[in-house]
Design a protein around this motif. Structure first.
Motif, mmCIF file in Angstrom:
data_model
loop_
_atom_site.group_PDB
_atom_site.id
_atom_site.type_symbol
_atom_site.label_atom_id
_atom_site.label_comp_id
_atom_site.label_asym_id
_atom_site.label_seq_id
_atom_site.Cartn_x
_atom_site.Cartn_y
_atom_site.Cartn_z
ATOM 1 N N UNK A 277 0.834 -1.211 0.000
ATOM 2 C CA UNK A 277 0.000 0.000 0.000
ATOM 3 C C UNK A 277 0.865 1.256 0.000
ATOM 4 N N UNK A 278 1.903 1.263 0.821
ATOM 5 C CA UNK A 278 2.794 2.423 0.886
ATOM 6 C C UNK A 278 3.524 2.603 -0.442
ATOM 7 N N UNK A 279 4.041 1.511 -1.002
ATOM 8 C CA UNK A 279 4.763 1.591 -2.271
ATOM 9 C C UNK A 279 3.836 2.010 -3.405
ATOM 10 N N UNK A 280 2.619 1.500 -3.383
ATOM 11 C CA UNK A 280 1.653 1.837 -4.424
ATOM 12 C C UNK A 280 1.293 3.316 -4.377
ATOM 13 N N UNK A 281 1.063 3.825 -3.163
ATOM 14 C CA UNK A 281 0.723 5.243 -3.037
ATOM 15 C C UNK A 281 1.891 6.125 -3.443
#
Length: 580
Positions: free
Chosen positions: A535-539
């Motif tokens: 989620x962090x990498x995607x955002x």
């Protein structure tokens, strides 16, 4: 903290509610199924639910994830439409503005003073005065002051950042400001409170038909890929700029087409422009708004055709330069690219005719029965969402086997509205009660209204939730937890871009607080370390792509970079191509 679906709190879009909603979509017979979770779709769902109808709403991504979170943040009457002689639209919009300001959503829709600088001698002041006189008489000055004329010195007193030689005087008047994403979400929660089944990350992929009659919708979970069928006596296509794509699923020719117009806004710190009021500036073809937004100014918008990715419209260097060039014509201290902390682009769904002879673009809305049991609604403006929703439901009447009651939404306050004015007067006492500064309480009231207790409830068990986010101190950690437990947030971008506005209010665009926010969301949504890291990498990839696209010279190159970022909803499908 309660983790099971609580039928006594249907406005709480909890993770458990989401599971229950999938079961109900699969098993129940609905009167109306709404496709699209923008302001028109949730407005239609609320209208239908408060008439006593059985309603379901499905949204492929998130509530307000399209146009309804990317507006100019104004709930206004449309002063500029007077020049186009659209008096009916202005009168209707002012009526709706007044309803929301006084009764329906006073915690979200608030008065905002404007200054309209005058630049031409002799004719401009009487011309503008006549327009604003009409505006006031049509309903623009019921609960806010009417127009007031000022000299050049008077205009510069309220807006010292304006160049002295850029104006000869001004007119002050009032309109309103709204957090569009929070308003749309509150509409959805209110619809749920009155019985509507609301489910996000649920994509319409086809229609159920019997003979030539539409009898429901085939849907697919954008998170898991699971499919089911939702049965409804009538389906409302309220997909905004995706109207044509959803209509293509029916293999029927529509009565209108929707044309996407891109509007870009920039966000700069409040100290870069010194003014007590919002400012409206005329451009060659339209107007430019300079809107106060807590610790920032929002400046926009552009108006250009967009024929590329509808889900992720991209702002270009050209768009940003246009806004800077126009606003800097008026400012003593010009803005630069370095001043910009946020940029966002949205698409307006404008109506276009089927051929050149009828291709007059409009901000009016249209409702059409595409096939028996299938109604499409498009066009319009944010402020008139309630009228649009009512008109869409009215068009379904012939397909619903029971009597349909009249619309009553003009008398139904949104959740959080009840008691708001009294609570605002109690900020000092509430601050002492919760151990928060009265400024913080006022800000929370202007986001959640009388649901304030619900937001801060989670801090009873964990006092650290009363602390602000480290890299986004405008927001409390409790607001993140509330966004997931109650407001239906499923992904990091749902929280950073819509439940809060961190994505446009901080120069890091949410990247610096992504890990902290993800760590708060993870235990509620059952994320493991791998999912949390994804989620962090995607955002982060989303923000990187947006920033890169904003340095591109044209739409095509900007779109290519923005579209390269992965979707948070990994099972979402590309829309069906619209036949020529």
């Amino acid at each position: 903290m309660e983790s099971e679906f609580n039928p006594d709190r249907p406005a709480d879009l909890s993770p458990a509610y989401r599971d229950e909603a999938w079961r109900r979509l699969s098993e129940e017979q609905f009167d109306i199924v709404v496709i699209g979770g923008g302001v028109v779709g949730v407005g239609a769902a609320l209208d239908a639910a408060t008439r006593g109808l059985r309603v379901a709403l499905v949204e492929a991504r998130d509530i307000a994830s399209g146009t309804s979170s990317r507006s100019s943040k104004m709930f206004h009457g449309g002063l500029r439409y007077l020049e186009q002689f659209e008096f009916g639209l202005v009168r209707e919009a002012l009526h709706e503005r007044e309803l929301s300001l006084r009764l329906l959503a006073p915690h979200l829709v608030r008065p905002l003073p404007f200054l309209a600088p005058l630049t031409r001698r002799v004719w401009e002041r009487p011309y503008m005065a006549a327009g604003l006189f009409l505006y006031d008489r049509m309903g623009g000055a019921k609960s806010v002051p009417g127009q007031r004329h000022v000299s050049r010195a008077g205009a510069l007193r309220v807006a010292p950042s304006l160049k002295r030689d850029s104006l000869i005087g001004g007119i002050r008047y009032y309109d309103t400001v709204v957090d569009d994403a929070r308003h749309s979400l509150t509409l959805a929660r209110t619809a749920s409170q009155y019985g509507a089944v609301i489910r996000t990350s649920t994509q319409a992929i086809g229609f159920l038909t019997e003979s030539d009659r539409v009898m429901g919708v085939k849907v697919r979970d954008s998170e898991t890929g699971e499919t089911t069928e939702v049965r409804g006596h009538c389906v409302i296509n309220a997909a905004g700029v995706w109207t044509d794509e959803v209509q293509a699923l029916s293999k029927r020719r529509g009565h209108f087409k929707v044309r996407a117009s891109k509007g870009v806004h920039i966000v700069v710190p409040r100290d870069r422009i010194v003014s007590e009021t919002a400012i409206i500036l005329r451009t060659a073809t339209s107007v430019l708004f300079v809107i106060p937004w807590e610790t920032h100014w929002i400046i926009g918008t552009t108006d250009t055709d967009w024929n590329l990715d509808l889900a992720h419209p991209a702002a270009t260097r050209k768009d940003i330069d246009y806004i800077l060039d126009r606003v800097n014509q008026e400012l003593v201290t010009p803005l630069t690219h370095d001043d910009i902390e946020g940029v966002y682009a949205g698409l307006r769904p404008l109506l276009a005719g089927e051929d050149d002879q009828t291709s007059k673009l409009s901000r009016e809305h249209a409702v059409a029965v595409v096939a028996p049991g299938l109604v499409s609604i498009a066009g319009g403006k944010y402020t008139t969402y309630r009228v649009m929703g009512a008109d869409a439901v009215e068009a379904c009447n012939d397909y619903i086997p029971t009597r349909v009651a009249p619309s009553i939404t003009e008398r139904v306050p949104l959740v959080g509205a009840d008691g708001y004015f009294a609570l605002i007067n109690q900020c000092e006492n509430l601050g002492e009660r919760f151990g928060l500064h009265p400024y913080r309480i006022r800000r929370l009231l202007n986001r959640y209204g009388s649901l304030l207790d619900d937001v801060l409830y989670y801090a009873d068990a964990d006092a650290s939730l009363l602390e602000p986010l480290t890299a986004a101190p405008q927001y409390l950690r409790a607001e993140i937890v509330y966004a997931v437990w109650v407001e239906g947030a499923l992904h990091l971008e749902d929280v950073l871009a819509r439940r809060t506005r961190i994505a446009i209010e901080y120069s890091h665009r949410g990247v610096d607080c992504a890990q902290e926010v993800a760590d708060l969301m993870a235990p509620i949504l059952g994320w493991d370390e791998k999912t949390t890291a994804w989620e962090v990498a995607n955002y982060t990839a989303r923000v990187t792509a947006e920033k890169a696209s904003q340095r591109q010279p044209d739409d095509e190159s900007a779109d290519a970079l923005r579209a390269a970022a992965p979707e948070a909803r990994r099972e979402i499908l590309e829309p069906v191509p619209v036949p020529e």
